[in-house]
Design a protein around this motif. Sequence first.
Motif, PDB file in Angstrom:
ATOM      1  N   LYS A 171      24.824  36.717  54.833  1.00  0.00           N
ATOM      2  CA  LYS A 171      24.313  35.879  53.744  1.00  0.00           C
ATOM      3  C   LYS A 171      23.866  34.492  54.226  1.00  0.00           C
ATOM      4  N   ASP A 176      24.680  36.311  42.722  1.00  0.00           N
ATOM      5  CA  ASP A 176      26.102  36.622  42.508  1.00  0.00           C
ATOM      6  C   ASP A 176      26.689  35.869  41.315  1.00  0.00           C
ATOM      7  N   GLY A 215      40.149  29.915  45.077  1.00  0.00           N
ATOM      8  CA  GLY A 215      39.384  30.256  46.277  1.00  0.00           C
ATOM      9  C   GLY A 215      38.288  29.237  46.503  1.00  0.00           C
ATOM     10  N   ALA A 244      32.068  33.118  47.889  1.00  0.00           N
ATOM     11  CA  ALA A 244      31.980  33.658  46.530  1.00  0.00           C
ATOM     12  C   ALA A 244      32.244  32.560  45.501  1.00  0.00           C
ATOM     13  N   ALA A 245      33.206  31.691  45.773  1.00  0.00           N
ATOM     14  CA  ALA A 245      33.513  30.571  44.870  1.00  0.00           C
ATOM     15  C   ALA A 245      32.313  29.635  44.789  1.00  0.00           C
ATOM     16  N   ASN A 298      42.864  26.312  46.128  1.00  0.00           N
ATOM     17  CA  ASN A 298      42.698  27.210  47.270  1.00  0.00           C
ATOM     18  C   ASN A 298      43.917  27.114  48.179  1.00  0.00           C
ATOM     19  N   ARG A 299      44.226  28.237  48.844  1.00  0.00           N
ATOM     20  CA  ARG A 299      45.338  28.280  49.810  1.00  0.00           C
ATOM     21  C   ARG A 299      45.211  27.120  50.798  1.00  0.00           C
ATOM     22  N   THR A 300      44.008  26.951  51.369  1.00  0.00           N
ATOM     23  CA  THR A 300      43.740  25.792  52.221  1.00  0.00           C
ATOM     24  C   THR A 300      43.157  24.708  51.322  1.00  0.00           C
ATOM     25  N   THR A 331      39.285  34.871  45.595  1.00  0.00           N
ATOM     26  CA  THR A 331      39.849  35.038  46.937  1.00  0.00           C
ATOM     27  C   THR A 331      39.810  36.506  47.358  1.00  0.00           C
ATOM     28  N   ALA A 354      42.421  37.939  48.380  1.00  0.00           N
ATOM     29  CA  ALA A 354      43.844  38.326  48.363  1.00  0.00           C
ATOM     30  C   ALA A 354      44.061  39.764  47.873  1.00  0.00           C
ATOM     31  N   MET A 402      37.352  38.923  41.135  1.00  0.00           N
ATOM     32  CA  MET A 402      36.076  39.398  41.682  1.00  0.00           C
ATOM     33  C   MET A 402      36.232  40.694  42.469  1.00  0.00           C
ATOM     34  N   ALA A 403      37.446  41.004  42.885  1.00  0.00           N
ATOM     35  CA  ALA A 403      37.679  42.252  43.617  1.00  0.00           C
ATOM     36  C   ALA A 403      37.650  43.433  42.649  1.00  0.00           C
ATOM     37  N   TYR A 404      37.399  44.601  43.181  1.00  0.00           N
ATOM     38  CA  TYR A 404      37.431  45.816  42.367  1.00  0.00           C
ATOM     39  C   TYR A 404      37.762  46.973  43.287  1.00  0.00           C
ATOM     40  N   GLY A 420      35.932  42.927  39.233  1.00  0.00           N
ATOM     41  CA  GLY A 420      34.610  42.473  39.662  1.00  0.00           C
ATOM     42  C   GLY A 420      33.516  43.524  39.679  1.00  0.00           C
ATOM     43  N   MET A 480      30.532  42.332  37.825  1.00  0.00           N
ATOM     44  CA  MET A 480      29.809  41.298  38.578  1.00  0.00           C
ATOM     45  C   MET A 480      28.871  41.945  39.587  1.00  0.00           C
TER      46      MET A 480
HETATM   47  P1  NDP Z   1      35.442  34.084  52.184  1.00  0.00           P
HETATM   48  O1  NDP Z   1      35.977  34.652  53.431  1.00  0.00           O
HETATM   49  O2  NDP Z   1      34.292  33.125  52.250  1.00  0.00           O
HETATM   50  O3  NDP Z   1      36.630  33.314  51.387  1.00  0.00           O
HETATM   51  C1  NDP Z   1      37.844  33.938  51.201  1.00  0.00           C
HETATM   52  C2  NDP Z   1      38.710  33.105  50.232  1.00  0.00           C
HETATM   53  O4  NDP Z   1      39.876  33.869  49.941  1.00  0.00           O
HETATM   54  C3  NDP Z   1      39.182  31.775  50.788  1.00  0.00           C
HETATM   55  O5  NDP Z   1      39.276  30.851  49.733  1.00  0.00           O
HETATM   56  C4  NDP Z   1      40.571  32.147  51.322  1.00  0.00           C
HETATM   57  O6  NDP Z   1      41.469  31.044  51.393  1.00  0.00           O
HETATM   58  C5  NDP Z   1      41.030  33.104  50.275  1.00  0.00           C
HETATM   59  N1  NDP Z   1      42.065  34.064  50.689  1.00  0.00           N
HETATM   60  C6  NDP Z   1      41.936  35.102  51.548  1.00  0.00           C
HETATM   61  N2  NDP Z   1      43.096  35.793  51.625  1.00  0.00           N
HETATM   62  C7  NDP Z   1      43.974  35.182  50.786  1.00  0.00           C
HETATM   63  C8  NDP Z   1      45.331  35.424  50.430  1.00  0.00           C
HETATM   64  N3  NDP Z   1      46.019  36.458  50.944  1.00  0.00           N
HETATM   65  N4  NDP Z   1      45.914  34.604  49.521  1.00  0.00           N
HETATM   66  C9  NDP Z   1      45.221  33.574  48.986  1.00  0.00           C
HETATM   67  N5  NDP Z   1      43.942  33.290  49.304  1.00  0.00           N
HETATM   68  C10 NDP Z   1      43.320  34.086  50.182  1.00  0.00           C
HETATM   69  O7  NDP Z   1      35.072  35.321  51.265  1.00  0.00           O
HETATM   70  P2  NDP Z   1      34.079  35.333  50.008  1.00  0.00           P
HETATM   71  O8  NDP Z   1      34.291  34.087  49.229  1.00  0.00           O
HETATM   72  O9  NDP Z   1      32.711  35.653  50.456  1.00  0.00           O
HETATM   73  O10 NDP Z   1      34.579  36.607  49.193  1.00  0.00           O
HETATM   74  C11 NDP Z   1      35.857  36.642  48.605  1.00  0.00           C
HETATM   75  C12 NDP Z   1      36.036  37.910  47.795  1.00  0.00           C
HETATM   76  O11 NDP Z   1      35.189  37.897  46.661  1.00  0.00           O
HETATM   77  C13 NDP Z   1      35.650  39.196  48.529  1.00  0.00           C
HETATM   78  O12 NDP Z   1      36.733  39.696  49.220  1.00  0.00           O
HETATM   79  C14 NDP Z   1      35.230  40.125  47.414  1.00  0.00           C
HETATM   80  O13 NDP Z   1      36.337  40.877  46.979  1.00  0.00           O
HETATM   81  C15 NDP Z   1      34.842  39.199  46.293  1.00  0.00           C
HETATM   82  N6  NDP Z   1      33.416  39.263  45.947  1.00  0.00           N
HETATM   83  C16 NDP Z   1      33.044  40.102  44.923  1.00  0.00           C
HETATM   84  C17 NDP Z   1      31.731  40.178  44.508  1.00  0.00           C
HETATM   85  C18 NDP Z   1      31.387  41.090  43.380  1.00  0.00           C
HETATM   86  O14 NDP Z   1      30.187  41.335  43.140  1.00  0.00           O
HETATM   87  N7  NDP Z   1      32.334  41.607  42.626  1.00  0.00           N
HETATM   88  C19 NDP Z   1      30.671  39.371  45.144  1.00  0.00           C
HETATM   89  C20 NDP Z   1      31.164  38.510  46.211  1.00  0.00           C
HETATM   90  C21 NDP Z   1      32.478  38.480  46.586  1.00  0.00           C
HETATM   91  P3  NDP Z   1      41.527  30.084  52.716  1.00  0.00           P
HETATM   92  O15 NDP Z   1      40.395  29.126  52.574  1.00  0.00           O
HETATM   93  O16 NDP Z   1      42.857  29.449  52.622  1.00  0.00           O
HETATM   94  O17 NDP Z   1      41.381  30.989  53.909  1.00  0.00           O
END
Ligand code: NDP
Length: 278
Positions: A67, A104, A128, A132-133, A152-154, A195, A197, A220-222, A244, A247
């Motif tokens: 992307k 998105d 998050g 995606a956020a 966010n976790r971080t 996230t 997660a 957003m997960a599914y 999701g 979405m």
């Molecule tokens: P990124 O890798 O850019 O970001 C991941 C985010 O998830 C970060 O904020 C990270 O926190 C957080 N995270 C990961 N693991 C955990 C955990 N175990 N506990 C808490 N926070 C966690 O990914 P994207 O933003 O691109 O995508 C995230 C999710 O969104 C995808 O996995 C997907 O499921 C979903 N998605 C769904 C779409 C849809 O059409 N339904 C479209 C796009 C995304 P940190 O910064 O602390 O690492």
Amino acid sequence: SGTDQYLVVGNPINHSKSPFIHAEFAKSTGEVLTYEKLEVAKDGFVDTMSAFFAGNGKGCNVTVPFKEEAYQFATTLTERARLAGAVNTLKLMDDGSILGDNTDGQGLVADLLDHDVALTGARILLIGAGGAARGVILPLLAHQPKEIIIANRTASKAVALAESFNVHAKSHQSQITACEMCALEGEFDVIINSTAASLSGERPAIDADTIGSTTVMYDMAYGVGETSSNQWAREQGAKQVIDGLGMLVGQAAESFYVWRGVRPETQRVLSALRQSLA
Ligand code: NDP
């Protein structure tokens, strides 16, 4: 000349539902096109896209991990793509240039509205701070929520993300701030889990007090079965939990509209996908 070709590219791409979704859209709207999935080598994005658009390629969906490269590849960007910092939709324009868009966020908003979730005046928690956020913030602000709080976790990433949208929030009579996950106060109207997660069966460490009887949780997960975060929210008494899948279909519909100028109906495709996951 020849049939207009569309692609979804990513790595991996095997499980993509986009070819099914777009084939259904083409059928229901009567648009004549092909839409295929293509796995692209990690260093092969630019060459693949150049060859595709030099042929019958008219548009492309882009997913993980390309992307940001698609963002660079595009000649011009829509505002929502520019602010997302990522492109999921490329379109060959009549003058030969390549438009980069990001659908998105609109996909999420459309799904929320389809579920009768009120966004105007809402207190929204966005969990998050990844791609995606970032992509959903501008489309959410367009509906003038009361406020968006990012956790966010971080934590530092949430702070940076909130700051980068400060001006846009003000221009939509809204506000956007960051908060430590553990310091969130009060119930939210809408909680959006962006996230990753749920992919590992985990959930963000937010307090149960953020959820009340009117709260809507959107993950957003599914996948097969309820996501861990939605299950937890339901157990805390949330009014509604949504995954999701809508979405996914919503962003596909928006991309289809960007390419063809025709808005496909989404509910039937969503039901078919839902059944295939049951
Ligand atoms: P990124 O890798 O850019 O970001 C991941 C985010 O998830 C970060 O904020 C990270 O926190 C957080 N995270 C990961 N693991 C955990 C955990 N175990 N506990 C808490 N926070 C966690 O990914 P994207 O933003 O691109 O995508 C995230 C999710 O969104 C995808 O996995 C997907 O499921 C979903 N998605 C769904 C779409 C849809 O059409 N339904 C479209 C796009 C995304 P940190 O910064 O602390 O690492």
